[in-house]
Motif scaffolding. Structure first.
Motif, PDB file in Angstrom:
ATOM      1  N   LEU A   1       0.895  -1.173  -0.016  1.00 44.35           N
ATOM      2  CA  LEU A   1       0.055  -0.090   0.020  1.00 44.35           C
ATOM      3  C   LEU A   1       0.621   1.186  -0.158  1.00 44.35           C
ATOM      4  O   LEU A   1       1.258   1.887   0.986  1.00 44.35           O
ATOM      5  CB  LEU A   1      -1.020   0.096   1.035  1.00 44.35           C
ATOM      6  CG  LEU A   1      -1.882   1.157   1.269  1.00 44.35           C
ATOM      7  CD1 LEU A   1      -2.794   0.923  -0.003  1.00 44.35           C
ATOM      8  CD2 LEU A   1      -2.722   0.860   2.291  1.00 44.35           C
ATOM      9  N   THR A   2       1.173   1.707  -1.262  1.00 44.15           N
ATOM     10  CA  THR A   2       2.053   3.070  -1.240  1.00 44.15           C
ATOM     11  C   THR A   2       0.959   4.304  -1.456  1.00 44.15           C
ATOM     12  O   THR A   2      -0.102   3.825  -1.888  1.00 44.15           O
ATOM     13  CB  THR A   2       2.845   3.004  -2.630  1.00 44.15           C
ATOM     14  OG1 THR A   2       2.125   2.592  -3.522  1.00 44.15           O
ATOM     15  CG2 THR A   2       3.876   1.686  -2.318  1.00 44.15           C
ATOM     16  N   PRO A   3       1.323   5.322  -1.524  1.00 45.52           N
ATOM     17  CA  PRO A   3       0.433   6.363  -1.855  1.00 45.52           C
ATOM     18  C   PRO A   3      -0.232   6.186  -3.157  1.00 45.52           C
ATOM     19  O   PRO A   3      -1.253   6.660  -3.416  1.00 45.52           O
ATOM     20  CB  PRO A   3       1.373   7.701  -1.626  1.00 45.52           C
ATOM     21  CG  PRO A   3       2.428   7.258  -0.760  1.00 45.52           C
ATOM     22  CD  PRO A   3       2.639   6.071  -0.914  1.00 45.52           C
ATOM     23  N   GLN A   4       0.492   5.853  -4.125  1.00 45.00           N
ATOM     24  CA  GLN A   4       0.188   5.768  -5.598  1.00 45.00           C
ATOM     25  C   GLN A   4      -0.828   4.592  -5.880  1.00 45.00           C
ATOM     26  O   GLN A   4      -1.787   4.810  -6.382  1.00 45.00           O
ATOM     27  CB  GLN A   4       1.374   5.284  -6.601  1.00 45.00           C
ATOM     28  CG  GLN A   4       2.464   6.533  -6.644  1.00 45.00           C
ATOM     29  CD  GLN A   4       3.439   6.339  -5.678  1.00 45.00           C
ATOM     30  OE1 GLN A   4       3.433   5.674  -4.786  1.00 45.00           O
ATOM     31  NE2 GLN A   4       4.402   7.261  -5.358  1.00 45.00           N
ATOM     32  N   ILE A   5      -0.475   3.514  -5.167  1.00 44.65           N
ATOM     33  CA  ILE A   5      -1.631   2.471  -5.158  1.00 44.65           C
ATOM     34  C   ILE A   5      -2.851   2.909  -4.327  1.00 44.65           C
ATOM     35  O   ILE A   5      -4.048   2.669  -4.901  1.00 44.65           O
ATOM     36  CB  ILE A   5      -1.098   1.174  -4.521  1.00 44.65           C
ATOM     37  CG1 ILE A   5       0.095   0.591  -5.355  1.00 44.65           C
ATOM     38  CG2 ILE A   5      -2.206   0.173  -4.320  1.00 44.65           C
ATOM     39  CD1 ILE A   5      -0.132   0.197  -6.682  1.00 44.65           C
ATOM     40  N   SER A   6      -2.732   3.665  -3.285  1.00 41.04           N
ATOM     41  CA  SER A   6      -3.879   4.166  -2.673  1.00 41.04           C
ATOM     42  C   SER A   6      -4.899   5.065  -3.554  1.00 41.04           C
ATOM     43  O   SER A   6      -5.889   4.900  -3.611  1.00 41.04           O
ATOM     44  CB  SER A   6      -3.284   4.907  -1.271  1.00 41.04           C
ATOM     45  OG  SER A   6      -4.274   5.560  -0.497  1.00 41.04           O
ATOM     46  N   GLY A   7      -4.275   5.913  -4.250  1.00 40.76           N
ATOM     47  CA  GLY A   7      -4.645   6.756  -5.049  1.00 40.76           C
ATOM     48  C   GLY A   7      -5.733   5.952  -6.228  1.00 40.76           C
ATOM     49  O   GLY A   7      -6.855   6.428  -6.588  1.00 40.76           O
ATOM     50  N   MET A   8      -4.880   4.980  -6.760  1.00 43.47           N
ATOM     51  CA  MET A   8      -5.450   4.188  -7.803  1.00 43.47           C
ATOM     52  C   MET A   8      -6.776   3.382  -7.367  1.00 43.47           C
ATOM     53  O   MET A   8      -7.737   3.431  -7.900  1.00 43.47           O
ATOM     54  CB  MET A   8      -4.464   3.119  -8.373  1.00 43.47           C
ATOM     55  CG  MET A   8      -3.338   3.733  -8.971  1.00 43.47           C
ATOM     56  SD  MET A   8      -2.078   2.851  -9.454  1.00 43.47           S
ATOM     57  CE  MET A   8      -2.811   1.714 -10.660  1.00 43.47           C
ATOM     58  N   ILE A   9      -6.716   3.036  -6.059  1.00 45.10           N
ATOM     59  CA  ILE A   9      -7.784   2.354  -5.390  1.00 45.10           C
ATOM     60  C   ILE A   9      -9.053   3.199  -5.203  1.00 45.10           C
ATOM     61  O   ILE A   9      -9.976   2.981  -5.555  1.00 45.10           O
ATOM     62  CB  ILE A   9      -7.218   1.812  -3.998  1.00 45.10           C
ATOM     63  CG1 ILE A   9      -6.460   0.410  -4.128  1.00 45.10           C
ATOM     64  CG2 ILE A   9      -8.610   1.084  -3.318  1.00 45.10           C
ATOM     65  CD1 ILE A   9      -5.913  -0.087  -3.094  1.00 45.10           C
ATOM     66  N   ASN A  10      -8.607   4.403  -4.897  1.00 47.00           N
ATOM     67  CA  ASN A  10      -9.798   5.401  -4.570  1.00 47.00           C
ATOM     68  C   ASN A  10     -10.553   5.772  -5.940  1.00 47.00           C
ATOM     69  O   ASN A  10     -11.489   5.937  -5.936  1.00 47.00           O
ATOM     70  CB  ASN A  10      -9.060   6.858  -3.662  1.00 47.00           C
ATOM     71  CG  ASN A  10      -8.903   6.459  -2.472  1.00 47.00           C
ATOM     72  OD1 ASN A  10      -9.210   5.691  -1.798  1.00 47.00           O
ATOM     73  ND2 ASN A  10      -7.827   7.575  -1.943  1.00 47.00           N
ATOM     74  N   LYS A  11      -9.723   5.796  -6.978  1.00 44.48           N
ATOM     75  CA  LYS A  11     -10.276   6.251  -8.169  1.00 44.48           C
ATOM     76  C   LYS A  11     -11.430   5.230  -8.781  1.00 44.48           C
ATOM     77  O   LYS A  11     -12.400   5.234  -9.525  1.00 44.48           O
ATOM     78  CB  LYS A  11      -9.573   6.148  -9.601  1.00 44.48           C
ATOM     79  CG  LYS A  11      -8.554   7.507  -9.346  1.00 44.48           C
ATOM     80  CD  LYS A  11      -9.245   8.783  -9.393  1.00 44.48           C
ATOM     81  CE  LYS A  11      -8.555  10.068  -9.148  1.00 44.48           C
ATOM     82  NZ  LYS A  11      -8.934  11.061  -9.412  1.00 44.48           N
ATOM     83  N   VAL A  12     -11.430   3.805  -8.405  1.00 42.64           N
ATOM     84  CA  VAL A  12     -11.983   2.498  -8.805  1.00 42.64           C
ATOM     85  C   VAL A  12     -12.559   1.805  -7.923  1.00 42.64           C
ATOM     86  O   VAL A  12     -12.858   0.481  -7.547  1.00 42.64           O
ATOM     87  CB  VAL A  12     -11.264   1.829  -9.762  1.00 42.64           C
ATOM     88  CG1 VAL A  12     -11.008   2.304 -10.952  1.00 42.64           C
ATOM     89  CG2 VAL A  12      -9.962   1.134  -9.110  1.00 42.64           C
ATOM     90  N   ASN A  13     -12.782   2.464  -6.578  1.00 40.09           N
ATOM     91  CA  ASN A  13     -13.267   1.887  -5.339  1.00 40.09           C
ATOM     92  C   ASN A  13     -14.537   1.482  -5.381  1.00 40.09           C
ATOM     93  O   ASN A  13     -15.170   0.239  -4.744  1.00 40.09           O
ATOM     94  CB  ASN A  13     -13.255   2.861  -3.938  1.00 40.09           C
ATOM     95  CG  ASN A  13     -14.219   3.688  -4.348  1.00 40.09           C
ATOM     96  OD1 ASN A  13     -14.836   4.159  -5.334  1.00 40.09           O
ATOM     97  ND2 ASN A  13     -14.502   4.604  -2.973  1.00 40.09           N
ATOM     98  N   HIS A  14     -15.262   1.695  -6.566  1.00 43.68           N
ATOM     99  CA  HIS A  14     -16.607   1.030  -6.684  1.00 43.68           C
ATOM    100  C   HIS A  14     -16.577  -0.147  -7.383  1.00 43.68           C
ATOM    101  O   HIS A  14     -17.665  -0.965  -7.657  1.00 43.68           O
ATOM    102  CB  HIS A  14     -17.856   2.176  -7.372  1.00 43.68           C
ATOM    103  CG  HIS A  14     -17.002   2.578  -8.745  1.00 43.68           C
ATOM    104  ND1 HIS A  14     -15.881   3.561  -8.710  1.00 43.68           N
ATOM    105  CD2 HIS A  14     -17.277   2.270 -10.171  1.00 43.68           C
ATOM    106  CE1 HIS A  14     -15.633   3.799 -10.028  1.00 43.68           C
ATOM    107  NE2 HIS A  14     -16.372   3.001 -10.843  1.00 43.68           N
ATOM    108  N   LEU A  15     -15.515  -0.490  -7.955  1.00 43.89           N
ATOM    109  CA  LEU A  15     -15.505  -1.663  -8.825  1.00 43.89           C
ATOM    110  C   LEU A  15     -14.328  -2.622  -8.037  1.00 43.89           C
ATOM    111  O   LEU A  15     -14.269  -3.913  -8.448  1.00 43.89           O
ATOM    112  CB  LEU A  15     -14.478  -1.437  -9.912  1.00 43.89           C
ATOM    113  CG  LEU A  15     -14.995  -0.425 -10.796  1.00 43.89           C
ATOM    114  CD1 LEU A  15     -14.244  -0.105 -12.240  1.00 43.89           C
ATOM    115  CD2 LEU A  15     -16.466  -0.774 -11.400  1.00 43.89           C
ATOM    116  N   VAL A  16     -13.777  -2.237  -6.822  1.00 42.00           N
ATOM    117  CA  VAL A  16     -12.851  -3.358  -6.078  1.00 42.00           C
ATOM    118  C   VAL A  16     -13.182  -3.348  -4.611  1.00 42.00           C
ATOM    119  O   VAL A  16     -14.103  -2.502  -4.040  1.00 42.00           O
ATOM    120  CB  VAL A  16     -11.443  -2.896  -6.257  1.00 42.00           C
ATOM    121  CG1 VAL A  16     -11.148  -2.891  -7.787  1.00 42.00           C
ATOM    122  CG2 VAL A  16     -11.294  -1.768  -5.690  1.00 42.00           C
TER     123      VAL A  16
END
Length: 59
Positions: free
Chosen positions: A39-54
């Motif tokens: 869980l890096t800041p980059q991965i965290s940001g990517m998760i936030n962008k698609v949190n409705h899919l994952v």
């Protein structure tokens, strides 16, 4: 860094191209596929962008 398991639970059909590319960048692409990443800041940001899919769980 903490490790997390990211699982795709919804399809990318009909989603914007940006969200499709984010899912691919996370290493996903099919429903029920899971990946374990740090869980890096980059991965965290990517998760936030698609949190409705994952879903995200700590490992």
């Amino acid at each position: 860094m903490a490790k997390v398991r990211i699982s795709q639970v919804r399809s990318t059909i009909g989603r914007p191209e940006r969200q499709k590319r984010t899912i691919k960048a996370l290493g996903l692409g099919k429903i029920d596929k899971s990946v374990e990443v740090e869980l890096t800041p980059q991965i965290s940001g990517m998760i936030n962008k698609v949190n409705h899919l994952v879903t995200v769980t700590e490992v």
